[in-house]
Design an enzyme around this catalytic site. Structure first.
Site, PDB file in Angstrom:
ATOM      1  N   GLY A  72       3.379  34.155 -17.654  1.00 43.20           N
ATOM      2  CA  GLY A  72       4.745  34.416 -17.234  1.00 43.20           C
ATOM      3  C   GLY A  72       5.793  33.870 -18.199  1.00 43.20           C
ATOM      4  O   GLY A  72       6.777  34.561 -18.514  1.00 43.20           O
ATOM      5  N   ASN A 152      10.778  30.995  -6.936  1.00 43.88           N
ATOM      6  CA  ASN A 152       9.558  30.201  -6.862  1.00 43.88           C
ATOM      7  C   ASN A 152       9.676  29.004  -5.921  1.00 43.88           C
ATOM      8  O   ASN A 152       8.688  28.526  -5.398  1.00 43.88           O
ATOM      9  CB  ASN A 152       9.150  29.721  -8.251  1.00 43.88           C
ATOM     10  N   GLN A 180       6.437  35.327  -9.129  1.00 43.04           N
ATOM     11  CA  GLN A 180       6.097  34.934  -7.755  1.00 43.04           C
ATOM     12  C   GLN A 180       5.882  36.136  -6.838  1.00 43.04           C
ATOM     13  O   GLN A 180       5.237  36.029  -5.809  1.00 43.04           O
ATOM     14  CB  GLN A 180       7.215  34.060  -7.168  1.00 43.04           C
ATOM     15  N   SER A 200       2.292  37.102 -14.002  1.00 44.26           N
ATOM     16  CA  SER A 200       1.287  36.142 -14.425  1.00 44.26           C
ATOM     17  C   SER A 200       0.042  36.283 -13.567  1.00 44.26           C
ATOM     18  O   SER A 200       0.135  36.584 -12.378  1.00 44.26           O
ATOM     19  CB  SER A 200       1.880  34.738 -14.275  1.00 44.26           C
ATOM     20  N   THR A 238      -5.916  38.621 -31.119  1.00 52.27           N
ATOM     21  CA  THR A 238      -7.109  39.188 -30.503  1.00 52.27           C
ATOM     22  C   THR A 238      -6.987  39.115 -28.982  1.00 52.27           C
ATOM     23  O   THR A 238      -6.621  38.073 -28.442  1.00 52.27           O
ATOM     24  CB  THR A 238      -8.360  38.416 -30.974  1.00 52.27           C
ATOM     25  N   CYS A 326      12.275  12.984  -8.861  1.00 49.17           N
ATOM     26  CA  CYS A 326      11.093  12.271  -9.331  1.00 49.17           C
ATOM     27  C   CYS A 326       9.957  13.217  -9.655  1.00 49.17           C
ATOM     28  O   CYS A 326       9.044  12.872 -10.378  1.00 49.17           O
ATOM     29  CB  CYS A 326      10.645  11.252  -8.301  1.00 49.17           C
TER      30      CYS A 326
END
Lengths: 392, 145
Positions: A72, A152, A180, A200, A238, A326
């Site tokens: 993504g 998300n 998402q 993704s 590749t 945090c």
């Protein structure tokens, strides 16, 4: 800890066993380079084509419009930077929203340093972008609108069709980060007027390290990874054949199971939401109630901090995430929670639970009981709660 | 990411609570940045810290450093309590991840703020103690991405 309850499917999902099984032959049996002339290489090429067809069908696109990438973030970077450069002659103005993923936001900041101008559209308290503001933001030199399909963190699904129409009417390219949403809600690039779409593999039970960018035929997008002639000379390197095979298998599985899977996830989601709202005081559901991903639950619990909650939940075998400072590695809480108008101190106390069809209602009940106990415990420790109670 | 000691002090924090008529109380930090610490001290006539309680809004490291700081100052004189620096708290916890060092700073500041309150109320001076900053993050600069 005997059992893990995994509720972080927006971060990544379990690779489905049938996906792994589909991939395995392409490591040691059919390991040929897809660009080679001999039969062994042709097997790889066939497998790549098959996956491309599955993806094209899932989007109502043509096979020539699907380009494999490493995921993504690469797709977002490629779409924005290459489109910006290709249409530079027309103008240097880009429109996006304040709640995009950092793969889009930080790429926009990079482009700003390169002389592009970016307008960041506001969202309402549920995280829906303001269509009037979007219309007004479009200028003669606007070259690209990039708005995510679904968020998300808070799971809000944007009015993509309306955004696509605004872009189309103004002759502006429309990119959507659907990382998402893809495989979780139906997407039709024709009906929604989408020109570029990022997705993704590992968000839909596929492997990590593989994704794709849909590029509508006729859109000028230059090569981003330079080298060989893979992916119609637009993305060298590749082919990650096992990854591409896994992605194809995951997409097939996701689209076949979507109706039942969504129904199950919505049941689990709504059970969590309703019990939290009934049983825990001073909490708030973040994101739109209706226009919401089937698997997303996001709450703030006042007077407490997210990381503490996560560690305690981990102690009870529950994997979850938070938008607290945090957990973001900076002093600021999630930009998404700030954009929907939450004050800093409340945004620190967020909890995101993203379910999968493998979860059960019994697990949800256990999770609610744990969250209740943890919120209560942390509030007993919180000076903010102490002050709040004294001033009641 | 956290040491066993940090996890122990987070899951079983020592001295959580409030105190009626404390000898000194200090609150530092800022809800905007996601951590606030309040420390209550009960100090006897010989300037010895008899008891210490805390309340903290913050992450795992913030709770653990508060808990450890209260353990370290208990039984010490107010002058000795000045030696409970952020470094001492970190060492006692077997270290903190680099992004969490500011939490130990917060613990030191909270003790100083409570001692300052005590010193003000009793008209005494504690060697090396300065008036606490209103917001421990005021000198920090935000990281740029």
């Amino acid at each position: 800890m005997d059992k893990i309850i995994y509720l972080d499917n927006a971060a990544t999902t379990k690779t489905a066993p049938e996906v792994v099984e589909a991939m395995l032959p392409y490591f040691s049996n059919y390991y040929g380079n897809a660009s080679s002339i001999y039969q062994l290489g042709a097997e790889s090429k066939k497998a790549v084509t098959r996956s491309r067809e599955v993806i094209a069908r899932s989007l109502n696109a043509d096979v020539s419009e699907v380009y494999f990438t490493a995921g993504g973030s690469e797709s977002d970077n490629w779409a924005l930077i290459a489109a910006a450069e290709a249409y530079e002659a027309k103008g240097k103005h880009i429109i996006t929203s304040k709640i995009e993923h950092h793969a889009v936001l930080h790429t926009c900041q990079y482009l700003e340093k390169k002389g592009y101008e970016v307008t960041y559209i506001d969202v309402d308290e549920d995280g829906i972008i303001n269509l009037e503001e979007l219309k007004k933001a479009v200028r003669p030199d606007t070259i690209l609108i990039s708005i995510m399909f679904a968020n998300n963190e808070i799971g809000t699904i944007q009015p993509i069709k309306e955004i696509g129409e605004i872009a189309r009417e103004n002759g502006v390219i429309f990119h959507t980060d659907a990382v998402q949403a893809y495989g979780h809600v139906p997407i039709d690039v024709e009906a929604f007027h989408i020109d570029l779409l990022s997705a993704s593999g590992h968000k839909l039970n596929g492997p990590k390290g593989i994704g794709f960018l849909y590029i509508r035929k006729g859109i000028k997008v230059r090569s981003f990874i330079h080298g060989g002639a893979q992916e119609r000379s637009r993305r060298a390197g590749t082919e990650n054949v096992p990854g591409i095979v896994g992605l194809g298998a995951a997409v097939e599985r996701a689209f076949e199971s979507m109706p039942q899977r969504s129904q199950k996830e919505i049941e689990l989601r709504d059970h969590l939401i309703s019990r939290f709202e009934k049983e825990i005081p001073y909490c708030r559901l973040n994101g739109d109630r209706e226009r919401r991903l089937p698997n997303n639950v996001n709450f703030v619990f006042r007077f407490i901090e997210g990381e503490s909650m996560l560690i305690m939940l981990d102690g009870k075998g529950i994997c979850a995430s938070s938008g607290s400072a945090c957990t973001s590695g900076s002093l600021d809480p999630s930009h998404v929670l700030l954009a929907i108008g939450l004050p800093h101190e409340i945004a620190h106390g967020s909890l995101r639970l993203t379910v999968s069809e493998e979860n059960t209602l019994e697990e949800m009940d256990y999770v609610v009981d744990c969250v209740k106990e943890i919120v209560d415990r942390l509030r007993q420790m919180s000076p903010l709660y102490e002050d709040f109670v004294k001033n009641l | 990411m956290y040491s066993e000691k940090v996890m122990d002090h987070f899951t079983n924090p020592r001295n959580v609570g409030e105190m009626e008529n404390p000898s000194g109380v200090g609150t530092v930090g800022n809800a905007k940045c996601g951590d606030i610490m309040r420390i209550y001290l009960d100090i006897d006539e010989n300037h010895i810290i008899r008891d210490c309680k805390f309340k903290t809004f913050g992450c795992g490291a913030a709770v653990a450093t508060s808990s450890m700081a209260t353990e370290l100052v208990k039984g010490k004189t107010v002058e000795e309590a000045m030696n409970v620096t952020n470094k001492a708290v970190m060492e006692a916890l077997d270290g903190l991840p680099p992004v969490k060092v500011h939490c130990s700073l917060l613990a030191e500041e909270a003790i100083h703020a409570a001692l300052w309150d005590y010193a003000q109320k009793n008209g005494i001076e504690i060697k090396g103690l300065k008036e606490p900053k209103k917001d421990i993050h005021e000198d920090e600069e935000e990281e740029e991405y």
